[in-house]
Design a protein around this motif. Structure first.
Motif, PDB file in Angstrom:
ATOM      1  N   GLY A  39      45.922  62.932 -13.912  1.00 18.26           N
ATOM      2  CA  GLY A  39      46.450  63.786 -14.977  1.00 18.26           C
ATOM      3  C   GLY A  39      46.271  63.203 -16.372  1.00 18.26           C
ATOM      4  O   GLY A  39      45.923  63.911 -17.321  1.00 18.26           O
ATOM      5  N   GLU A  90      43.604  71.843 -15.618  1.00 18.83           N
ATOM      6  CA  GLU A  90      43.837  71.745 -14.175  1.00 18.83           C
ATOM      7  C   GLU A  90      42.545  71.481 -13.401  1.00 18.83           C
ATOM      8  O   GLU A  90      42.544  70.794 -12.380  1.00 18.83           O
ATOM      9  CB  GLU A  90      44.515  73.016 -13.654  1.00 18.83           C
ATOM     10  N   THR A 125      41.644  67.805 -13.766  1.00 22.19           N
ATOM     11  CA  THR A 125      42.517  66.986 -12.920  1.00 22.19           C
ATOM     12  C   THR A 125      42.012  66.930 -11.479  1.00 22.19           C
ATOM     13  O   THR A 125      42.160  65.918 -10.787  1.00 22.19           O
ATOM     14  CB  THR A 125      43.956  67.550 -12.940  1.00 22.19           C
TER      15      THR A 125
END
Length: 230
Positions: free
Chosen positions: A215, A205, A208
């Motif tokens: 992603g 995460e 990202t």
């Protein structure tokens, strides 16, 4: 001046060091001191261009030649040049100065030598072109303290640059193997996370959220640094 047998008072001193850890990403550094104080705007880094492998003398030659060729052209010579090393480094500097017809600048090198007896600490030897035997100053000499300080600053400056170059090259070699991660994204990732280790340890995460990422690319990077065990 008298203790070091110099021709003039060294109001401006330039000191050099080579950082060549494990034979890779070799760099040179130059620091400048005036009246005993660092002048950081005159500091300079040198990425070694002409020498491969572990050859500190060859690297020192390249760095000194590049620096003093320009210095002669600009009439920007110091009073004293201080090298980290022994007689070999000093010989290299003499060769450079001879090629460039520099006669008015003093040269010395400073080398640490470990004593065989465990009870004694390291000893500093100062090498001078005109004297066969090195000078040894008292351990608590203010002059030796100044030379140590300048030499250590050159070493610190070289190591800092070396780590920066190594980090850049490491991120290029690692991330460059991942499709879709070009130079721009490599640069953004390094700026965002601060180091290759932090990129490798980052959660999916967090990857990202980095600039110029999505992603799919974040997953590729995460998978690269966290290969599935079979």
């Amino acid at each position: 001046r008298g203790k070091l047998h110099l021709r003039k008072i060294p109001r401006r001193i330039e000191a050099f060091d080579i950082s060549n850890l494990q034979g890779g990403y070799a760099v040179g550094s130059m620091v400048s001191f005036e009246n005993g104080e660092p002048v950081k705007e005159r500091y300079h880094h040198f990425k070694i261009k002409t020498v491969e492998g572990i050859d500190d003398c060859g690297m020192m030659y390249e760095v000194l030649y590049r620096r003093y060729k320009k210095a002669v052209e600009k009439e920007d010579l110091p009073d004293l040049v201080l090298l980290d090393g022994g007689r070999g480094q000093l010989n290299v500097a003499q060769e450079v100065f001879k090629e460039l017809n520099i006669e008015e600048v003093d040269l010395i090198s400073l080398a640490k030598e470990r004593k065989m007896e465990k009870s004694l600490k390291t000893e500093e030897k100062i090498f001078h072109p005109q004297y066969k035997e090195p000078f040894i100053l008292r351990r608590h000499s203010s002059l030796l303290h100044l030379l140590d300080r300048i030499r250590d600053e050159a070493h610190r400056f070289a190591i800092t640059y070396h780590k920066k170059i190594r980090s850049r090259e490491t991120v290029k070699s690692a991330l460059g193997e991942i499709s879709g991660i070009g130079r721009v994204r490599q640069k953004e990732l390094l700026k965002y996370f601060g180091s290759v280790d932090k990129i490798a340890q980052a959660r999916l995460e967090d990857l990202t959220k980095a600039p110029k990422m999505n992603g799919s690319l974040a997953q590729k990077i995460y998978d690269y640094f966290h290969p599935t065990q079979e």
